[in-house]
Design an enzyme around this catalytic site. Structure first.
Site, PDB file in Angstrom:
ATOM      1  N   ASP A   1      -1.600  -9.905  -5.169  1.00 15.96           N
ATOM      2  CA  ASP A   1      -0.344  -9.319  -5.181  1.00 15.96           C
ATOM      3  C   ASP A   1      -0.368  -7.759  -5.619  1.00 15.96           C
ATOM      4  O   ASP A   1       0.387  -7.352  -6.385  1.00 15.96           O
ATOM      5  CB  ASP A   1       0.535 -10.195  -6.210  1.00 15.96           C
ATOM      6  CG  ASP A   1       2.110  -9.880  -5.919  1.00 15.96           C
ATOM      7  OD1 ASP A   1       2.421  -9.482  -4.426  1.00 15.96           O
ATOM      8  OD2 ASP A   1       3.010 -10.183  -6.702  1.00 15.96           O
TER       9      ASP A   1
ATOM     10  N   ASN B   1       6.543  -3.570   2.150  1.00 12.89           N
ATOM     11  CA  ASN B   1       7.262  -2.832   0.889  1.00 12.89           C
ATOM     12  C   ASN B   1       6.785  -1.414   1.032  1.00 12.89           C
ATOM     13  O   ASN B   1       6.153  -1.008   0.161  1.00 12.89           O
ATOM     14  CB  ASN B   1       6.315  -3.762  -0.161  1.00 12.89           C
ATOM     15  CG  ASN B   1       6.700  -3.066  -1.597  1.00 12.89           C
ATOM     16  OD1 ASN B   1       8.069  -2.605  -1.748  1.00 12.89           O
ATOM     17  ND2 ASN B   1       6.099  -3.100  -2.555  1.00 12.89           N
TER      18      ASN B   1
ATOM     19  N   GLY C   1       5.195  -4.803 -11.089  1.00 10.13           N
ATOM     20  CA  GLY C   1       4.165  -4.714  -9.941  1.00 10.13           C
ATOM     21  C   GLY C   1       2.970  -4.277 -10.989  1.00 10.13           C
ATOM     22  O   GLY C   1       3.021  -3.407 -11.728  1.00 10.13           O
TER      23      GLY C   1
ATOM     24  N   LEU D   1       0.723  -1.272  -0.021  1.00  9.20           N
ATOM     25  CA  LEU D   1       0.098  -0.011  -0.025  1.00  9.20           C
ATOM     26  C   LEU D   1       0.779   1.325   0.103  1.00  9.20           C
ATOM     27  O   LEU D   1       0.365   2.426  -0.019  1.00  9.20           O
ATOM     28  CB  LEU D   1      -0.894   0.046   1.195  1.00  9.20           C
ATOM     29  CG  LEU D   1      -2.138  -1.047   1.106  1.00  9.20           C
ATOM     30  CD1 LEU D   1      -2.929  -0.931   2.319  1.00  9.20           C
ATOM     31  CD2 LEU D   1      -2.921  -0.894  -0.020  1.00  9.20           C
TER      32      LEU D   1
END
Length: 418
Positions: A306, A96, A325, A65
């Site tokens: 993911d 992350n 991503g 996030l």
């Protein structure tokens, strides 16, 4: 909040109401009655939605996030709202961000940011300090603070002895170790799957071997040490086979697959579109089919979006330089409905709660009300206007989705899409 959900089809293989269309009465956050027809009452809000289906609350085992540090990509507040409107009652938050969550204080901060939201946030602590792969982080302290597992997001651990020590140490407090499998030496400077497409495009390839060797090594370490291991986002048929064999030996290993690996292949890269640049990379059709088989036979325990929001500046650049991503919460159910039966989707979106030791609630009278609301009908093309996240890096833009999530009822809150 007192509610009556009308004509809702329950999807819960452990419920006596499975596959039945019923009314569900919720009083003060508890399911008090499930019956064919419940009369409307004063002080009860009636919820009627087309082709309404409900199941135990969905759980996503891998969500990023941005916050703290990258709030321009996504904030925790908005990210949890996106998750709720996408049908997820619980998410595991990856370390992350900046700083990386590798201390007890970091975990406590994340939990405070997610407090009182309709979707519950469950932090994953970094396995190594700053996710650098050099020293084990404060695992025990982080678990005491509320971390549900430990792993370095999308980073392999080259030091096999360090992973051995982590698996042995985590057993003392029943900790779950997450091991992303991609040998960095074999990967090298690869950016896509090594094969026909990479050759045609002139892009450096990442062989399936990079993943499979790491899976094999980590499973051997687990066999030696004991403990619990979760292997996230596998992408090859050989990985499925290795994990299947490990389970047959009795090893305590689970694994997940990302939604995009079940639907997309490296053929989508033909126009150098960086929205399809993910880690691990998209693989050919034969690998996609092997992953589907792994889901259906139970080898793959759970499916994850993911979800990884990224700025346009990190995506709209040369393919080699773009960051890996894609966002995926909003499209998870609608995409999966194109390739899997609804009962399998629900199973794979809920099974992870037992692995991550997250409280689960049955669709039964007397149980805490915690469920996902969705429809299995209606096809629509996913566009930027459908994106709820701050970032727009979706690999499913322009894709046709089947059905959709309506929202959730969780933590005493009803969140529905507008």
């Amino acid at each position: 909040m007192n509610l009556i959900f009308k004509n809702a089809t329950i999807i819960d293989k452990n419920s006596k109401f499975n596959n039945q269309a019923v009314d569900i009465k919720v009083e003060n956050g508890v399911i008090t009655k499930i019956a064919k027809d419940i009369a409307e009452e004063a002080n009860f809000e009636v919820i009627q939605l087309d082709n309404l289906h409900v199941s135990r609350g969905w759980f996503d085992s891998s969500v990023s996030l941005g916050e703290p540090g990258y709030e321009d990509r996504e904030t925790i507040k908005n990210g949890l709202n996106v998750a709720a409107r996408s049908g997820f009652t619980n998410i595991a938050l990856q370390p992350n961000a900046n700083p990386i969550a590798d201390t007890q204080a970091d975990i406590s901060f994340l939990l405070s940011k997610g407090h009182n939201a309709a979707t519950s946030l469950h932090p994953i602590g970094a396995l190594t300090k700053n996710s650098e792969g050099l020293d084990i982080a404060e695992l025990f302290d982080m678990q005491n603070a509320g971390a549900v597992a430990f792993g370095d997001y999308n980073k392999d651990l080259p030091d096999a002895n360090l992973l051995k020590i982590a698996l042995q140490y985590a057993q003392d407090f029943d900790g779950l170790v997450i091991t992303f499998c991609q040998d960095s030496k074999i990967k090298g400077k690869g950016v896509v799957h090594e094969g026909f497409v990479s050759t045609r495009l002139g892009l450096k390839g990442i062989p399936a071997l990079a993943e499979e060797l790491q899976v094999a090594r980590n499973l051997y370490l687990l066999q030696y040490t004991g403990g619990k291991m979760h292997i996230p986002t596998i992408s090859t048929g050989r990985s499925v086979q290795l994990i299947r064999q490990a389970k047959e030996k009795g090893l305590n290993v689970t694994c997940s697959v990302a939604v995009h690996h079940l639907l997309l292949t490296d053929d989508t890269l033909i126009n150098f579109d960086t929205r399809y640049k993910v880690a691990p990379p998209l693989r050919p059709e034969n690998e996609r089919k092997a992953l589907i088989e792994g889901v259906l036979d139970g080898t793959i325990d759970m499916i994850t979006s993911d979800h990884n929001p990224l700025d346009v500046e990190l995506k709209k650049m040369e393919f080699d330089m773009a960051k890996n991503g894609t966002i995926g919460l909003e499209t998870a159910f609608g995409a999966l409905a194109n390739v899997l039966p609804v009962d399998v989707i629900v199973e794979k979106l809920t099974a992870g709660k037992s692995v991550f030791k997250i409280e689960d609630h049955a669709m039964e009278e007397g149980a805490t009300a915690s469920f996902s609301l969705f429809t299995t009908e209606g096809n629509h093309t996913f566009t930027k206007g459908n994106i709820l996240s701050k970032s727009k890096n979706s690999a499913f833009l322009g894709q046709e989705l089947k059905g959709k999530a309506y929202g959730v009822y969780h933590n005493g809150k009803l969140i529905l899409n507008e």
